[in-house]
Design an enzyme around this catalytic site. Structure first.
Site, mmCIF file in Angstrom:
data_model
loop_
_atom_site.group_PDB
_atom_site.id
_atom_site.type_symbol
_atom_site.label_atom_id
_atom_site.label_comp_id
_atom_site.label_asym_id
_atom_site.label_seq_id
_atom_site.Cartn_x
_atom_site.Cartn_y
_atom_site.Cartn_z
ATOM 1 N N ASN A 228 18.950 -19.162 20.708
ATOM 2 C CA ASN A 228 19.976 -19.021 19.668
ATOM 3 C C ASN A 228 19.500 -18.179 18.487
ATOM 4 O O ASN A 228 20.303 -17.732 17.677
ATOM 5 C CB ASN A 228 20.506 -20.391 19.207
ATOM 6 N N LYS B 67 8.127 -19.560 27.087
ATOM 7 C CA LYS B 67 7.688 -19.196 25.732
ATOM 8 C C LYS B 67 7.156 -20.394 24.934
ATOM 9 O O LYS B 67 6.344 -20.224 24.023
ATOM 10 C CB LYS B 67 8.791 -18.469 24.962
HETATM 11 P P1 ADP Z 1 15.726 -22.468 23.760
HETATM 12 O O1 ADP Z 1 16.455 -21.224 24.111
HETATM 13 O O2 ADP Z 1 15.611 -22.694 22.289
HETATM 14 O O3 ADP Z 1 14.420 -22.602 24.493
HETATM 15 P P2 ADP Z 1 16.951 -24.418 25.549
HETATM 16 O O4 ADP Z 1 18.400 -24.320 25.825
HETATM 17 O O5 ADP Z 1 15.986 -23.990 26.588
HETATM 18 O O6 ADP Z 1 16.693 -23.661 24.172
HETATM 19 O O7 ADP Z 1 16.576 -25.933 25.136
HETATM 20 C C1 ADP Z 1 17.266 -26.615 24.088
HETATM 21 C C2 ADP Z 1 18.374 -27.480 24.679
HETATM 22 O O8 ADP Z 1 17.813 -28.605 25.355
HETATM 23 C C3 ADP Z 1 19.263 -28.139 23.658
HETATM 24 O O9 ADP Z 1 20.270 -27.263 23.199
HETATM 25 C C4 ADP Z 1 19.847 -29.341 24.428
HETATM 26 O O10 ADP Z 1 21.100 -29.022 24.973
HETATM 27 C C5 ADP Z 1 18.876 -29.519 25.592
HETATM 28 N N1 ADP Z 1 18.301 -30.869 25.739
HETATM 29 C C6 ADP Z 1 17.969 -31.389 26.945
HETATM 30 N N2 ADP Z 1 17.437 -32.610 26.803
HETATM 31 C C7 ADP Z 1 17.435 -32.888 25.470
HETATM 32 C C8 ADP Z 1 16.990 -34.003 24.701
HETATM 33 N N3 ADP Z 1 16.469 -35.079 25.269
HETATM 34 N N4 ADP Z 1 17.117 -33.939 23.357
HETATM 35 C C9 ADP Z 1 17.654 -32.850 22.766
HETATM 36 N N5 ADP Z 1 18.082 -31.748 23.449
HETATM 37 C C10 ADP Z 1 17.972 -31.755 24.793
HETATM 38 MG MG MG Z 2 14.373 -22.480 26.709
#
Ligand code: ADP
Ligand code: MG
Length: 317
Positions: free
Chosen positions: A14, A214
């Site tokens: 994001n 990352k």
């Molecule tokens: P980034 O691009 O920042 O690496 P990701 O989409 O890979 O983001 O990981 C963040 C996402 O993980 C959050 O937006 C949420 O939807 C998800 N998520 C999965 N399990 C959990 C959890 N236990 N607590 C919070 N978020 C979680």
């Molecule tokens: Mg990710």
């Protein structure tokens, strides 16, 4: 004067968004959050992901190979390098501007094209799990597999995608240069997209067909720089247990052993929150006093002030 806190920031999807114009807009917000931390008196080093961007570069290079038969398909390591340079450019440009807007004129900004060594025997190479690029139907997927040796997998009923290995980072090749730049007060962007995966062949570093996570690469960077804080900035303010259920409970300060227990109980989704919590644990337990924080990009400043985010530390022993 107290020593500045050294912080490695891992930027998630994001912070960069998905398309060229979106990224250019997103990096302005990201630059504000980063310069806020610099104004708080922190020494900041930036790492970032590249999921959508590496998929985009890969597709563009594939289109080139289709159009011009003299062009072989581009290795994934080269696609990662291209995504590093492109994202580095946007971030570098936005950070410079934000620093100047706040009358900070003595912090040069630079992106380090970073190679990260992986182990050719890493089990991840036998079990590619990271989806990249666009969705295809079954016929297209078969053609891609036959033509380019891609491994294609069905992705949750949405169609087929290429999957690649995501091995663990073992060594940051350009570590000496990064350290020199950071130590002399530069704002450095490094390990973009987890770093360009390479395997050692004598003096030669051979690009590997993989994308390194990352969060793990940022953890290694933070350890190597002897950082005080690893901050993983993502799309949620805190990690949670029972995420996505009515019983959700957002986590504030937790110890490494609590975090391990929540992992065992399966609270964090693989490929998204799980690698973040694993990287946070690895950093927090690598040396006494080190802490890791998982929070929302826009809350980075409050996060280091200790008022929000999920903070993982060794805790009381
Ligand atoms: P980034 O691009 O920042 O690496 P990701 O989409 O890979 O983001 O990981 C963040 C996402 O993980 C959050 O937006 C949420 O939807 C998800 N998520 C999965 N399990 C959990 C959890 N236990 N607590 C919070 N978020 C979680
Ligand atoms: Mg990710």
């Amino acid at each position: 004067m107290a020593k500045k806190q050294r912080i490695v920031i891992a930027l998630g999807g994001n912070a960069l968004s998905n398309t060229l114009p979106e990224q250019m807009a997103a990096v302005k917000i990201t630059a504000c959050a980063i310069v806020d931390l610099i104004e708080e008196g922190c020494e900041v080093v930036v790492a970032h992901g590249n999921g959508p961007q590496v998929g985009m570069v890969n597709n563009a290079m594939l289109a080139l190979a289709h159009e011009d038969l003299k062009q072989p398909n581009t290795p994934l390591s080269v696609c990662v390098a291209m995504s590093q340079a492109y994202i580095g450019y946007d971030l570098q440009n936005a950070l410079r501007e934000e620093l100047l807007n706040r009358k900070i004129k003595d912090i040069p900004v630079a992106t380090m094209i970073t190679q990260v060594r992986v182990d050719p025997d890493d089990p991840a190479f036998k079990n590619p799990s990271k989806p990249i690029g666009r969705f295809m139907d079954q016929e297209q997927a078969k053609e891609m597999a036959a033509r380019y040796d891609y491994i294609m997998k069905e992705d949750a009923g949405h169609g087929y995608r290429r999957v690649v290995a995501s091995p663990k980072p073992q060594e940051i090749i350009e570590m000496g240069t990064i350290r020199t730049m950071v130590d002399s007060g530069h704002l450095v962007i490094a390990c973009g997209g987890g770093g360009i995966p390479v395997v050692r062949q004598g003096n030669h570093l051979q690009g590997a067909s993989a994308v390194i996570d990352k969060d793990f690469a940022s953890c290694l960077l933070a350890r190597e720089l002897d950082a005080d804080f690893l901050i993983i900035l993502t799309a949620v303010e805190k990690a949670a247990v029972n995420f996505g259920t009515p019983a959700v409970r957002w986590l504030d300060n937790i110890s490494v052993s609590q975090a391990r227990r929540y992992i065992e109980e399966g609270h964090f989704a693989p490929g998204s929150m799980l690698p973040k919590v694993q990287a946070a644990i690895e950093f927090a337990e690598s040396k006494p006093g080190r802490k890791a924080l998982i929070t929302l990009l826009q809350k980075a400043k409050e996060g280091i002030q200790g008022t929000t985010g999920t903070c993982i530390s060794l805790g009381h022993v």
